[in-house]
Every structure is written in structure tokens, then in C-alpha cells.
Design a protein around this motif. Structure first.
Motif, PDB file in Angstrom:
ATOM      1  N   PRO A  22       0.818  -1.214   0.000  1.00 20.58           N
ATOM      2  CA  PRO A  22       0.000   0.000   0.000  1.00 20.58           C
ATOM      3  C   PRO A  22       0.854   1.267   0.000  1.00 20.58           C
ATOM      4  N   GLY A  23       0.479   2.177  -0.870  1.00 23.51           N
ATOM      5  CA  GLY A  23       1.202   3.428  -0.981  1.00 23.51           C
ATOM      6  C   GLY A  23       2.348   3.408  -1.968  1.00 23.51           C
ATOM      7  N   ARG A  24       2.712   2.209  -2.440  1.00 26.79           N
ATOM      8  CA  ARG A  24       3.819   2.081  -3.383  1.00 26.79           C
ATOM      9  C   ARG A  24       3.371   1.615  -4.765  1.00 26.79           C
ATOM     10  N   VAL A  25       2.176   1.074  -4.850  1.00 26.93           N
ATOM     11  CA  VAL A  25       1.678   0.561  -6.131  1.00 26.93           C
ATOM     12  C   VAL A  25       0.315   1.159  -6.450  1.00 26.93           C
ATOM     13  N   THR A  34      -8.686   3.345  -1.530  1.00 27.49           N
ATOM     14  CA  THR A  34      -7.674   3.612  -0.516  1.00 27.49           C
ATOM     15  C   THR A  34      -6.363   2.966  -0.948  1.00 27.49           C
ATOM     16  N   PRO A  35      -5.232   3.350  -0.360  1.00 26.55           N
ATOM     17  CA  PRO A  35      -3.970   2.681  -0.696  1.00 26.55           C
ATOM     18  C   PRO A  35      -4.026   1.171  -0.485  1.00 26.55           C
ATOM     19  N   GLN A  36      -4.727   0.728   0.562  1.00 29.62           N
ATOM     20  CA  GLN A  36      -4.837  -0.713   0.816  1.00 29.62           C
ATOM     21  C   GLN A  36      -5.648  -1.394  -0.276  1.00 29.62           C
ATOM     22  N   GLU A  37      -6.721  -0.755  -0.713  1.00 27.90           N
ATOM     23  CA  GLU A  37      -7.544  -1.328  -1.775  1.00 27.90           C
ATOM     24  C   GLU A  37      -6.798  -1.326  -3.105  1.00 27.90           C
ATOM     25  N   ALA A  38      -6.063  -0.262  -3.369  1.00 29.13           N
ATOM     26  CA  ALA A  38      -5.266  -0.208  -4.600  1.00 29.13           C
ATOM     27  C   ALA A  38      -4.224  -1.312  -4.605  1.00 29.13           C
ATOM     28  N   ALA A  39      -3.611  -1.558  -3.451  1.00 31.17           N
ATOM     29  CA  ALA A  39      -2.616  -2.637  -3.364  1.00 31.17           C
ATOM     30  C   ALA A  39      -3.271  -3.998  -3.552  1.00 31.17           C
ATOM     31  N   ALA A  40      -4.499  -4.164  -3.057  1.00 30.91           N
ATOM     32  CA  ALA A  40      -5.209  -5.429  -3.254  1.00 30.91           C
ATOM     33  C   ALA A  40      -5.498  -5.664  -4.732  1.00 30.91           C
ATOM     34  N   LEU A  41      -5.878  -4.604  -5.445  1.00 30.59           N
ATOM     35  CA  LEU A  41      -6.101  -4.739  -6.884  1.00 30.59           C
ATOM     36  C   LEU A  41      -4.793  -5.031  -7.615  1.00 30.59           C
ATOM     37  N   ALA A  42      -3.714  -4.376  -7.193  1.00 32.61           N
ATOM     38  CA  ALA A  42      -2.408  -4.644  -7.802  1.00 32.61           C
ATOM     39  C   ALA A  42      -1.989  -6.091  -7.568  1.00 32.61           C
ATOM     40  N   GLU A  43      -2.201  -6.588  -6.348  1.00 28.93           N
ATOM     41  CA  GLU A  43      -1.838  -7.978  -6.056  1.00 28.93           C
ATOM     42  C   GLU A  43      -2.661  -8.943  -6.901  1.00 28.93           C
ATOM     43  N   ALA A  44      -3.940  -8.655  -7.071  1.00 30.54           N
ATOM     44  CA  ALA A  44      -4.791  -9.523  -7.882  1.00 30.54           C
ATOM     45  C   ALA A  44      -4.353  -9.512  -9.346  1.00 30.54           C
ATOM     46  N   ALA A  45      -4.026  -8.326  -9.876  1.00 29.05           N
ATOM     47  CA  ALA A  45      -3.557  -8.244 -11.257  1.00 29.05           C
ATOM     48  C   ALA A  45      -2.247  -8.994 -11.434  1.00 29.05           C
ATOM     49  N   LEU A 105       9.151  -9.981 -22.222  1.00 31.48           N
ATOM     50  CA  LEU A 105       8.895  -9.334 -20.940  1.00 31.48           C
ATOM     51  C   LEU A 105       7.512  -8.712 -20.943  1.00 31.48           C
ATOM     52  N   VAL A 106       6.760  -8.954 -19.856  1.00 34.41           N
ATOM     53  CA  VAL A 106       5.450  -8.336 -19.677  1.00 34.41           C
ATOM     54  C   VAL A 106       5.419  -7.653 -18.311  1.00 34.41           C
ATOM     55  N   GLY A 107       4.453  -6.751 -18.143  1.00 34.80           N
ATOM     56  CA  GLY A 107       4.277  -6.093 -16.868  1.00 34.80           C
ATOM     57  C   GLY A 107       3.211  -6.774 -16.032  1.00 34.80           C
ATOM     58  N   MET A 108       2.817  -6.114 -14.938  1.00 37.37           N
ATOM     59  CA  MET A 108       1.843  -6.670 -14.006  1.00 37.37           C
ATOM     60  C   MET A 108       0.488  -5.966 -14.110  1.00 37.37           C
ATOM     61  N   ASP A 109       0.311  -5.128 -15.131  1.00 40.25           N
ATOM     62  CA  ASP A 109      -0.851  -4.247 -15.194  1.00 40.25           C
ATOM     63  C   ASP A 109      -1.914  -4.686 -16.185  1.00 40.25           C
ATOM     64  N   THR A 110      -1.782  -5.881 -16.770  1.00 34.71           N
ATOM     65  CA  THR A 110      -2.744  -6.339 -17.776  1.00 34.71           C
ATOM     66  C   THR A 110      -3.259  -7.729 -17.398  1.00 34.71           C
ATOM     67  N   PRO A 111      -4.114  -7.811 -16.368  1.00 33.87           N
ATOM     68  CA  PRO A 111      -4.616  -9.121 -15.939  1.00 33.87           C
ATOM     69  C   PRO A 111      -5.491  -9.809 -16.976  1.00 33.87           C
ATOM     70  N   GLN A 112      -5.911  -9.077 -18.014  1.00 34.31           N
ATOM     71  CA  GLN A 112      -6.696  -9.679 -19.093  1.00 34.31           C
ATOM     72  C   GLN A 112      -5.832 -10.448 -20.085  1.00 34.31           C
ATOM     73  N   MET A 113      -4.535 -10.372 -19.964  1.00 35.58           N
ATOM     74  CA  MET A 113      -3.616 -11.099 -20.844  1.00 35.58           C
ATOM     75  C   MET A 113      -3.905 -12.597 -20.779  1.00 35.58           C
ATOM     76  N   ASP A 186      -3.756  -0.983 -19.867  1.00 37.84           N
ATOM     77  CA  ASP A 186      -3.166  -1.097 -18.542  1.00 37.84           C
ATOM     78  C   ASP A 186      -4.168  -0.668 -17.478  1.00 37.84           C
ATOM     79  N   VAL A 187      -4.009  -1.227 -16.278  1.00 38.48           N
ATOM     80  CA  VAL A 187      -4.784  -0.766 -15.133  1.00 38.48           C
ATOM     81  C   VAL A 187      -3.986   0.322 -14.421  1.00 38.48           C
ATOM     82  N   ASP A 188      -4.379   1.556 -14.632  1.00 42.17           N
ATOM     83  CA  ASP A 188      -3.750   2.688 -13.953  1.00 42.17           C
ATOM     84  C   ASP A 188      -4.757   3.468 -13.110  1.00 42.17           C
ATOM     85  N   THR A 189      -5.957   3.662 -13.645  1.00 35.39           N
ATOM     86  CA  THR A 189      -6.984   4.444 -12.982  1.00 35.39           C
ATOM     87  C   THR A 189      -8.195   3.564 -12.687  1.00 35.39           C
TER      88      THR A 189
END
Length: 218
Positions: A22-25, A34-45, A105-113, A186-189
Motif C-alpha cells: 500500500p502506498g507504493r503501487v 484507498t492505498p490498501q484497496e489499490a494494493a489489493a487490486l495490484a496484487e490480484a492483477a 517481458l510483460v508487466g503486471m498491469d494487464t490481468p486480461q492477458m 493497462d490498469v492505472d486508474t
């Protein structure tokens, strides 16, 4: 020139990721999340991405990580730490962990891949593979000869509207035969998250996490 690859076959698959703290992703998800919710979405992606990579044919699977691994990491990955520097330098350095075979190489922001998008990499006769992102960046970059990554990537302006355009032009100007992969978002917003969820399978962790936040009144 084209035909630079030294071998064909399943590629080494790399995932460039940041530990979902949280707060870093995914700070652009806050607000409304919230930062915690954003981190949960990042972890899921990230988790969806890692499992997709596990289901795709690969010579080797590498997680190039900024941070420490957590319970979200499934077995089957070699873990290396990201090098310091700008994103262009970190991407170039990630390819240095590959051998002479093709690498993607791929990133972590496209869970639909999906695994189908990765299947032909390294086996379809191309010198490079490029997956553009809807925001002007890119979600995937593959090289048949990964030892040339530094020359091809370093100096490309990252996080700009024309990042993908400049990166692809670098590949073409180097004489590489480029295979274009489909454009992904990408998942940014929060708007990105909602749109990407419609492209994911209903069983995805990203969709489940997004739905749980909606049920909680988010």
C-alpha cells in the motif's frame, strides 16, 4: 537485420513487477480507492499475470521484482531483483538474465492477458514482439536475441504518450522483423480497472477483488 535470433522454441517469459505494498503501487487508483484497496487490486492483477505466464509454454519463467515475494507468488518462477535506474534501464537489465534464446517481458498491469497471446513468441520466425498499450506505452516486449536489449531499450522515454511509438520505431530502425501483438489496456486508474475487468475471465482474481470492493460500497 532480420533473422538475428540464434534459436527458436518457447521463449523465456519475464514479468517485471513491484511488490504490492500500500502506498507504493497503483497510486493513481487513489482516490477513489484507498492505498490498501489499490494494493489489493495490484496484487490480484499480478497474481493473474503470474498464473497466465505459468499456463503458457516457456523455456524459463522469471519474476523481475522490486521488493520481496509474498504468498501471491506461485511456484515455478526464478526470482531476480530489479536493477536500480529508470524504467528503460530496468527493462534492459531484466533481459540480461536470459540466455541466448528468445525472451518476452510483460508487466503486471494487464490481468486480461491470456496464454494464447504468448504462445507464438519465439517460434514464429520474428526477431521482436511488441504489445502496445492503449495509453501509448507497451505491455509486452520480446526479443529473439535478448543480449541486444540495452541498445534497443535504453534511452526510450518511459511513461510518455509516445513511449510505445518510440520503442517500436527503435526495433524497426534496428532492422528487426517485428510481430505486433494485440493492444491491451493497462490498469492505472479506476476507469481502467472497470474497463479491464470486462475483458477478464469471470474467474480472475482481479475481477473477484474488484467485485468485492464494489459489494463493500466502494
Amino acid at each position: 537485420m532480420s533473422g538475428l535470433h540464434l534459436s527458436t522454441g518457447p521463449a523465456t517469459l519475464l514479468v517485471l513487477a513491484k511488490e504490492p505494498v500500500p502506498g507504493r503501487v497503483k497510486t493513481r487508483l487513489t482516490p477513489p480507492y484507498t492505498p490498501q484497496e489499490a494494493a489489493a487490486l495490484a496484487e490480484a492483477a499480478l497474481t493473474d499475470t503470474l498464473h497466465t505466464v505459468l499456463s503458457a509454454p516457456a523455456r524459463r519463467r522469471i519474476l523481475v521484482l522490486d521488493g520481496a515475494p509474498g504468498p501471491w507468488l506461485p511456484p515455478g518462477f526464478d526470482i531476480v531483483l530489479q536493477e536500480p535506474g529508470g524504467l528503460d534501464e530496468r527493462i534492459a537489465a531484466a533481459f540480461s538474465h536470459c540466455d541466448r534464446g528468445p525472451a518476452l517481458l510483460v508487466g503486471m498491469d494487464t490481468p486480461q492477458m491470456t496464454a494464447d497471446l504468448l504462445t507464438g513468441v519465439g517460434r514464429d520466425g520474428h526477431d521482436a514482439w511488441f504489445g502496445p498499450a492503449a495509453d501509448g506505452g507497451f505491455w509486452a516486449l520480446g526479443l529473439a536475441a535478448p543480449s541486444g536489449a540495452a541498445t534497443l531499450v535504453q534511452g526510450v522515454p518511459m511513461s510518455a504518450d509516445n513511449t510505445g511509438e518510440v520503442q517500436r520505431r527503435r526495433l524497426v530502425e534496428a532492422g528487426l522483423n517485428v510481430c505486433d501483438l494485440p493492444m491491451l489496456r493497462d490498469v492505472d486508474t479506476a476507469a481502467d480497472a472497470a474497463a479491464v475487468a470486462t475483458c477478464c475471465p469471470s474467474s480472475s482474481r482481479f475481477v473477484a477483488t474488484l467485485n468485492s470492493l464494489a459489494e463493500a460500497g466502494r
